[in-house]
Write an enzyme that holds these catalytic residues in place. Structure first.
Site, mmCIF file in Angstrom:
data_model
loop_
_atom_site.group_PDB
_atom_site.id
_atom_site.type_symbol
_atom_site.label_atom_id
_atom_site.label_comp_id
_atom_site.label_asym_id
_atom_site.label_seq_id
_atom_site.Cartn_x
_atom_site.Cartn_y
_atom_site.Cartn_z
ATOM 1 N N HIS A 7 9.232 5.998 0.616
ATOM 2 C CA HIS A 7 8.452 4.925 -0.013
ATOM 3 C C HIS A 7 7.431 5.414 -1.026
ATOM 4 O O HIS A 7 6.787 4.619 -1.712
ATOM 5 C CB HIS A 7 7.720 4.070 1.037
ATOM 6 C CG HIS A 7 6.493 4.725 1.593
ATOM 7 N ND1 HIS A 7 6.535 5.594 2.640
ATOM 8 C CD2 HIS A 7 5.187 4.641 1.230
ATOM 9 C CE1 HIS A 7 5.309 6.023 2.922
ATOM 10 N NE2 HIS A 7 4.471 5.465 2.066
HETATM 11 C C1 UD1 Z 1 0.912 1.606 0.283
HETATM 12 C C2 UD1 Z 1 -0.123 2.717 0.100
HETATM 13 C C3 UD1 Z 1 0.468 4.035 0.551
HETATM 14 C C4 UD1 Z 1 0.988 3.938 1.973
HETATM 15 C C5 UD1 Z 1 1.962 2.759 2.082
HETATM 16 C C6 UD1 Z 1 2.363 2.578 3.524
HETATM 17 C C7 UD1 Z 1 -1.680 2.467 -1.798
HETATM 18 C C8 UD1 Z 1 -1.991 2.896 -3.175
HETATM 19 N N1 UD1 Z 1 -0.489 2.853 -1.317
HETATM 20 O O1 UD1 Z 1 2.012 1.910 -0.557
HETATM 21 O O2 UD1 Z 1 -0.532 5.037 0.521
HETATM 22 O O3 UD1 Z 1 1.648 5.130 2.289
HETATM 23 O O4 UD1 Z 1 1.314 1.567 1.642
HETATM 24 O O5 UD1 Z 1 3.523 1.828 3.655
HETATM 25 O O6 UD1 Z 1 -2.467 1.797 -1.189
HETATM 26 N N2 UD1 Z 1 5.862 -5.086 -0.770
HETATM 27 C C9 UD1 Z 1 6.543 -6.126 -0.205
HETATM 28 N N3 UD1 Z 1 6.077 -6.627 0.976
HETATM 29 C C10 UD1 Z 1 4.981 -6.138 1.596
HETATM 30 C C11 UD1 Z 1 4.311 -5.077 1.015
HETATM 31 C C12 UD1 Z 1 4.762 -4.551 -0.187
HETATM 32 O O7 UD1 Z 1 7.534 -6.601 -0.732
HETATM 33 O O8 UD1 Z 1 4.633 -6.637 2.684
HETATM 34 C C13 UD1 Z 1 6.398 -4.507 -2.038
HETATM 35 C C14 UD1 Z 1 5.819 -5.145 -3.282
HETATM 36 O O9 UD1 Z 1 6.826 -5.192 -4.230
HETATM 37 C C15 UD1 Z 1 4.768 -4.146 -3.715
HETATM 38 C C16 UD1 Z 1 5.377 -2.821 -3.269
HETATM 39 O O10 UD1 Z 1 6.076 -3.119 -2.078
HETATM 40 O O11 UD1 Z 1 4.518 -4.191 -5.084
HETATM 41 C C17 UD1 Z 1 4.361 -1.753 -3.011
HETATM 42 O O12 UD1 Z 1 3.359 -2.186 -2.092
HETATM 43 P P1 UD1 Z 1 1.886 -1.536 -2.154
HETATM 44 O O13 UD1 Z 1 1.096 -2.001 -0.985
HETATM 45 O O14 UD1 Z 1 1.285 -1.707 -3.480
HETATM 46 O O15 UD1 Z 1 2.162 -0.001 -2.039
HETATM 47 P P2 UD1 Z 1 3.042 0.804 -0.983
HETATM 48 O O16 UD1 Z 1 4.113 1.502 -1.714
HETATM 49 O O17 UD1 Z 1 3.411 -0.077 0.140
HETATM 50 N N1 UDP Z 2 6.922 2.693 10.707
HETATM 51 C C1 UDP Z 2 7.409 1.600 11.403
HETATM 52 N N2 UDP Z 2 8.567 1.017 10.961
HETATM 53 C C2 UDP Z 2 9.256 1.466 9.883
HETATM 54 C C3 UDP Z 2 8.742 2.597 9.189
HETATM 55 C C4 UDP Z 2 7.563 3.171 9.613
HETATM 56 O O1 UDP Z 2 6.811 1.166 12.398
HETATM 57 O O2 UDP Z 2 10.294 0.873 9.543
HETATM 58 C C5 UDP Z 2 5.662 3.309 11.156
HETATM 59 C C6 UDP Z 2 5.753 4.783 11.462
HETATM 60 O O3 UDP Z 2 6.186 4.988 12.791
HETATM 61 C C7 UDP Z 2 4.319 5.253 11.234
HETATM 62 C C8 UDP Z 2 3.856 4.349 10.094
HETATM 63 O O4 UDP Z 2 4.732 3.229 10.093
HETATM 64 O O5 UDP Z 2 3.511 4.999 12.359
HETATM 65 C C9 UDP Z 2 3.952 5.077 8.788
HETATM 66 O O6 UDP Z 2 3.772 4.183 7.750
HETATM 67 P P1 UDP Z 2 4.288 4.425 6.274
HETATM 68 O O7 UDP Z 2 5.381 5.407 6.283
HETATM 69 O O8 UDP Z 2 4.546 3.091 5.688
HETATM 70 O O9 UDP Z 2 2.984 4.974 5.521
HETATM 71 P P2 UDP Z 2 2.236 6.383 5.432
HETATM 72 O O10 UDP Z 2 2.053 6.917 6.803
HETATM 73 O O11 UDP Z 2 3.044 7.263 4.539
HETATM 74 O O12 UDP Z 2 0.951 6.038 4.759
#
Ligand code: UD1
Ligand code: UDP
Length: 378
Positions: free
Chosen positions: A218
């Site tokens: 991601h």
């Molecule tokens: C965010 C965090 C990242 C973290 C990740 C965990 C920042 C800058 N990034 O990244 O550090 O590792 O969360 O998962 O804060 N979207 C959906 N549904 C949702 C959420 C997101 O469709 O419920 C899609 C949208 O298109 C959105 C994209 O995912 O634009 C990215 O979401 P965003 O929260 O901006 O960043 P993440 O990549 O999720």
């Molecule tokens: N996780 C989850 N379901 C998924 C993928 C991840 O519950 O389908 C959990 C995972 O076990 C961990 C957390 O989400 O506890 C990690 O989140 P993510 O990878 O989105 O973000 P990051 O840790 O890189 O910020």
């Protein structure tokens, strides 16, 4: 004592369950936790599923900020959190990790002189092209309580001029800095037995006694760069085919959105491969079972890297650097970036049994949440 907890992204909701659980169990009379969800993540399988499953109190506030450009998203959060701080007057504002929700909470609170508690302070990739690196550095430098989860996290703060021998009274200019261990280890230890009982994913996906690889992708640097995404997808296809091993990929919404732009031929080879199983994001219990029963894990997630280590699974990290350096030092993880050949080489080493399981204590003893609260109460 009133703590205002700000969460927004999936991993923060999961992490928050450790603190909420410790409050309920040990400090119910002394601590009142008010939870603010920024709404950064909003799909049911990225947010509400965790509140239900992990028994986290439902948020007192949801700012419903949703997705957007960094500036727009963070600004809306700051505005919403500021208003809540003014009406709630908390003693502390608590944030986790390094997302835009973390930074927004830290900015809003520090400017109103509310002490910020930063759980997962001090982590550094030393790559400021990552939005998370900017969020972490800025949050640390306006926090009053910095709780790095590892020795290297503490060391990074010392290198930036923080002092770990400060004594009370603490302030932004004179903060408390202490390695308290990792609340994610608290969660894995607490929930892994329960997940065995509650999750049926291993049976449902027909993975019982079957070798498989768990994969998550991601990181924006991987998903939003067509070349890198292609390299990763090609590596997954090659590993599945060469070793006749299943690959299970619970797909992050960001990745799902970007993957459709791939070259049509590659996309079809990937999505039609009978060994590759693409799922919607799974619940935490399901995720723990996938981690526990996988042969190894390929990921660019910070949290999943750590959980791989908690379950003593080797991992292939789709990044060129990591904040969790101790796992790489213990030779339980390989940094491959998004390089197809390097990913395959690392997988080969693991599948051919050429690495040993190095069990070392990196993340504390599983009582991080309780110890943090105890410290704040003092
Ligand atoms: C965010 C965090 C990242 C973290 C990740 C965990 C920042 C800058 N990034 O990244 O550090 O590792 O969360 O998962 O804060 N979207 C959906 N549904 C949702 C959420 C997101 O469709 O419920 C899609 C949208 O298109 C959105 C994209 O995912 O634009 C990215 O979401 P965003 O929260 O901006 O960043 P993440 O990549 O999720
Ligand atoms: N996780 C989850 N379901 C998924 C993928 C991840 O519950 O389908 C959990 C995972 O076990 C961990 C957390 O989400 O506890 C990690 O989140 P993510 O990878 O989105 O973000 P990051 O840790 O890189 O910020």
């Amino acid at each position: 004592m009133k703590i205002l907890t700000v969460i927004g992204a999936r991993p923060q909701i999961i992490k928050a369950s450790a603190i909420s659980r410790a409050i309920k169990k040990y400090y119910n009379q002394q601590i009142n936790e008010v939870i603010v969800h920024t709404g950064q993540h909003y799909d049911a399988n990225m947010s509400s599923v965790f509140f239900d499953e992990l028994e986290i109190p439902h948020p007192n506030y949801n700012l419903n900020v949703g997705s957007g450009m960094h500036g727009e998203q963070t600004a809306k959060m700051i505005q919403g959190i500021e208003a809540i701080i003014l009406s709630e007057s908390p003693n502390y504002l608590l944030v986790y990790g390094d997302t835009n929700s973390t930074l927004a909470g830290a900015i809003a609170a520090s400017k109103l002189h509310i002490p910020v508690v930063h759980i997962e302070a001090g982590l550094r990739s030393y790559n400021k092209l990552m939005p998370e690196e900017i969020n972490r550095i800025l949050t640390d430098h306006c926090s009053t309580y910095l709780f790095p989860p590892t020795a290297s996290g503490l060391n990074n703060l010392l290198k930036e001029g923080f002092n770990d021998s400060n004594t009370k009274p603490y302030s932004m200019d004179h903060p408390l800095v202490k390695n308290m261990g990792d609340v994610m280890l608290d969660n894995t230890l607490y929930f892994s037995q329960l997940a065995e009982q509650k999750s049926d994913i291993i049976n449902t996906l027909d993975l019982k006694n079957q070798p498989f690889v768990l994969c998550t992708i991601h990181r924006n640097d991987n998903t939003d760069n067509e070349f890198k995404l292609k390299e990763i997808i090609q590596a997954l296809i090659n590993i599945a085919d060469k070793y006749a091993i299943k690959i299970v990929l619970p797909i992050h919404p960001r990745t799902k959105k970007m993957i459709v732009n791939l070259d049509q031929q590659l996309l079809e080879k990937f999505t039609n491969n009978p060994l590759i199983k693409i799922l919607e994001p799974v619940s935490f219990f399901d995720m723990m079972m996938l981690e526990k029963y996988s042969n190894f894990i390929i990921t660019d997630s910070g949290g999943v890297q750590k959980e791989a280590f908690f379950f003593q699974k080797p991992s292939v990290i789709l990044r060129k650097e990591t904040e969790w350096v101790e796992i790489v030092d213990a030779q339980m993880a390989f940094l491959t970036d998004a390089n197809c050949q390097e990913i395959i080489d690392a997988a080969t080493l693991i599948l051919e049994g050429k690495i040993k399981n190095n069990v070392v204590e990196i993340f504390g003893d599983g009582n991080a949440a309780k110890n943090i609260l105890n410290l704040l109460l003092q």
